[in-house]
Design a protein around this motif. Structure first.
Motif, PDB file in Angstrom:
ATOM      1  N   THR A  80      95.207 128.572 100.380  1.00 28.72           N
ATOM      2  CA  THR A  80      94.816 129.215  99.299  1.00 28.72           C
ATOM      3  C   THR A  80      95.194 128.544  98.074  1.00 28.72           C
ATOM      4  OG1 THR A  80      96.740 130.469  99.232  1.00 28.72           O
ATOM      5  CG2 THR A  80      94.820 131.559 100.431  1.00 28.72           C
TER       6      THR A  80
ATOM      7  N   PRO B 105      92.539 124.319  92.340  1.00 28.54           N
ATOM      8  CA  PRO B 105      92.440 125.055  91.119  1.00 28.54           C
ATOM      9  C   PRO B 105      91.740 123.958  90.288  1.00 28.54           C
ATOM     10  CG  PRO B 105      94.583 123.944  91.321  1.00 28.54           C
ATOM     11  CD  PRO B 105      93.925 123.791  92.625  1.00 28.54           C
TER      12      PRO B 105
ATOM     13  N   ARG C 245      88.129 129.461  95.321  1.00 27.20           N
ATOM     14  CA  ARG C 245      89.522 129.494  94.237  1.00 27.20           C
ATOM     15  C   ARG C 245      89.054 130.175  93.079  1.00 27.20           C
ATOM     16  NH1 ARG C 245      94.780 127.389  93.609  1.00 27.20           N
ATOM     17  NH2 ARG C 245      95.223 128.406  91.666  1.00 27.20           N
TER      18      ARG C 245
ATOM     19  N   ARG D 234      88.367 133.867  93.300  1.00 30.40           N
ATOM     20  CA  ARG D 234      89.760 134.367  93.547  1.00 30.40           C
ATOM     21  C   ARG D 234      90.105 134.896  92.031  1.00 30.40           C
ATOM     22  NH1 ARG D 234      90.823 131.313  97.949  1.00 30.40           N
ATOM     23  NH2 ARG D 234      92.274 130.422  96.869  1.00 30.40           N
ATOM     24  N   ASP D 235      90.386 133.557  91.260  1.00 32.74           N
ATOM     25  CA  ASP D 235      90.966 133.627  89.955  1.00 32.74           C
ATOM     26  C   ASP D 235      90.263 134.703  89.127  1.00 32.74           C
ATOM     27  OD1 ASP D 235      92.826 131.854  91.138  1.00 32.74           O
ATOM     28  OD2 ASP D 235      92.008 130.229  89.913  1.00 32.74           O
TER      29      ASP D 235
END
Length: 603
Positions: free
Chosen positions: A318, A322, A459, A462-463
């Protein structure tokens, strides 16, 4: 001995003079002059609110750490004039309206596509964010008037930071201004006081350090691109080797220098209306999912991306990957583009439509053009899909570099330590399904970017706290990240094509009239960079002008071959019979109204 000393001294003086001349011309690019239009006219393509959303919504690019306030305060190398003044940026081809003023969306009063963003959790740092609107907004000039083409193709000189004596590139000029600001103490003093205001004494040294970090990044890229010879075919106005630059940034800069590839296939920025209805996008029809396509574009323009941790180890699980990509804003831009209409021919400015001639052109279009440019349609879920024809390179005969490079270049991504079994579970659909396991040391640019964008997308979702229920809409119609690698170019529908000069995927043919002509009647060289429109031939004017860019179709990547209507056997670039001049004029008249409300008025 004295004579030798004098000769050496003379040689040193000459070398210094030569270096000074080179530095002057590199830092002082030869740019076309800018004359503001009397008025910018906006066509009925969408509302003013939608237009401003498209122009100035950030997408997460950070332009190598350059802060928005720094960009506003930069000066030109040899004067105190602001680099970011609208009049100067317009000389690179960026679009400004003489009537525009600073606003909440555009506080720096910058051109179309120059936005501002801040990363989550950091309210003090605002980054310059170059958005898709910068490259996908056009303008046509005629008799002192400017007609804005929203979603059209820009004619600016944006990407290259490779130094040349001619200059003319925004990237090269920006690096020169950054360097002169840092190394000229008087400039830096003015710059720091402008940026910091009352915090000047407390933060001056911190600003200098952060500014140098950004400058170093620019210089490193400029040096890398130059000494490796990565971009031998000069892109010039309105073009970039998009896939080549994205691949070099993502696989070369971020993974390994061994992944750098020569990018000699500049392409035009395509128009965006109706794009959301296409089954496949990109010039070679290689991408399917809107979000993945837009993430790839953001990464290419400067969104941050980390593959490795602070110790140089590949990120896993995970922790991958970024980035600064703003997926909610990308989705807002995409939904805004779904409302965009093709431009309608402005008869009051460009001339009235000859309806009987256009009607004759309609019959000629059905005979000669519709077979490729009118796709089959079907309803898939909530949208009508246009299934575009893909024309093999050996048939269409146009410059093959873009299609060949995308299909043949290979990259070593094994350093990322991906698990092939994990890749099979991702939302990536390869066409055709590979019969052998993927070799991560030999991935194509399309496959490599598909998996990179899938990881980045996961990612970023999710962010941004995208829920499972939201995901299909955010992706775009629930589409997977589809990948194809055809050595072919797509034939798109031609509504509004009159506003999209120059033509062919590489912009090598200046007008539609020349596109309908045999290759030996097309211009071998012509000047680009002007926005002055030729409403008779449906293209930009091509005669020489001060500091114009000379486009040479004899250079690899620039060939104007193919898509020919001429006598002889079909194939190898010949797609139709010879069209007589009067037939070409009739087709041009019809293309002015195709897909618009004026088409219904034809007899």
């Amino acid at each position: 001995m004295r004579l030798l000393s004098r000769v050496l001294a003379l040689l040193i003086v000459l070398a210094v003079i030569a270096l000074a001349v080179i530095v002057y011309y590199v830092a002082n690019p030869k740019l076309p002059f800018y004359t503001p239009p009397q008025q910018v006219r906006y066509l009925d393509q969408w509302s003013e609110e939608q237009r401003q959303t498209y122009y100035f919504t950030p997408q997460g690019t950070q332009v190598k750490g350059l802060r928005y306030e720094w960009f506003q305060a930069l000066e030109l190398p040899f004067s105190e004039q602001r680099f970011a003044s609208p009049e100067y940026l317009a000389r690179f081809g960026f679009l400004v309206d003489p009537q525009q003023k600073a606003s909440a969306n555009n506080p720096g009063n910058l051109p179309v596509g120059f936005a501002r963003h801040q990363n989550p959790g950091n309210a003090s740092e605002h980054y310059l964010d170059i958005t898709c609107a910068a490259c996908h907004t056009g303008e046509l000039r005629f008799k002192g008037q400017a007609v804005r083409i929203d979603g059209g193709n820009a004619q600016h000189v944006l990407p290259s930071s490779v130094p040349t004596l001619r200059g003319g590139s925004f990237g090269q000029a920006l690096v020169a201004s950054l360097a002169s600001t840092y190394y000229n103490p008087w400039k830096f003093e003015r710059f720091a006081r402008q940026v910091l205001g009352d915090d000047y004494e407390a933060r001056r040294e911190q600003l200098r350090s952060e500014f140098k970090t950004s400058l170093n990044t620019f210089v490193k890229v400029a040096w890398n691109d130059t000494h490796r010879g990565l971009y031998p075919t000069e892109e010039g106005p309105g073009r970039t080797d998009a896939f080549g630059r994205i691949a070099n940034a993502t696989f070369g800069d971020a993974i390994s220098p061994a992944n750098y590839r020569v990018a000699d296939a500049p392409v035009d920025y395509p128009q965006l209306w109706d794009m959301w209805t296409f089954d496949w996008v990109q010039w070679n029809g290689s991408a399917q999912q809107p979000m993945a396509r837009n993430i790839g574009e953001a990464l290419g323009v400067g969104a941050t991306l980390n593959f490795f941790d602070a110790n140089g180890q590949p990120l896993q699980g995970t922790a991958r990957y970024p980035s600064s990509v703003r997926v909610r804003d990308l989705h807002a831009i995409e939904e805004t583009l779904q409302q965009l209409k093709p431009p309608t021919w402005p008869e009051d400015l460009f001339g009235a439509i000859d309806k009987p001639l256009a009607a004759r052109g309609r019959a000629l279009f059905a005979e000669n053009c519709a077979g490729c440019h009118v796709p089959r349609q079907s309803q898939e879920g909530e949208r009508w899909v246009q299934h575009l024809h893909m024309i093999p390179v050996e048939v269409i005969g146009t410059d093959p570099n873009a299609a060949n490079n995308i299909a043949s270049h290979r990259f070593d991504l094994s350093a990322l330590q991906w698990d092939v079994n994990e890749l099979k579970k991702m939302d990536v659909k390869l066409h055709p399904e590979p019969k052998e396991p993927l070799d991560l040391s030999q991935l194509s640019v399309a496959k490599g970017l598909a998996y990179v964008t899938a990881f980045v997308e996961n990612r970023a979702y999710r962010d941004a706290q995208i829920t499972p229920e939201e995901k299909p809409r955010m992706d775009g119609f629930g589409l997977p990240i589809g990948v194809r690698e055809k050595v072919a170019y797509k034939a798109r529908p031609l509504a509004g094509v009159w506003a999209t000069a120059p033509f062919l995927h590489n912009g090598s043919v200046p007008s539609i009239y020349q596109l309908l002509s045999p290759q030996d009647e097309r211009a071998t060289t012509f000047y680009k960079g002007t926005l002055e429109y030729d409403p008779r031939h449906l293209g930009y004017r091509t005669e020489p002008f001060t500091n114009g860019f000379l486009f040479d179709t004899r250079i690899s990547g620039n060939h104007n071959s193919g898509h020919e209507f001429r006598a002889g056997a079909r194939g190898n670039g010949v797609i139709g019979r010879l069209l007589q001049p009067e037939e070409r004029w009739a087709l041009l008249e019809y293309l002015k109204v195709l897909g618009g409300p004026l088409e219904a008025q034809l007899p």
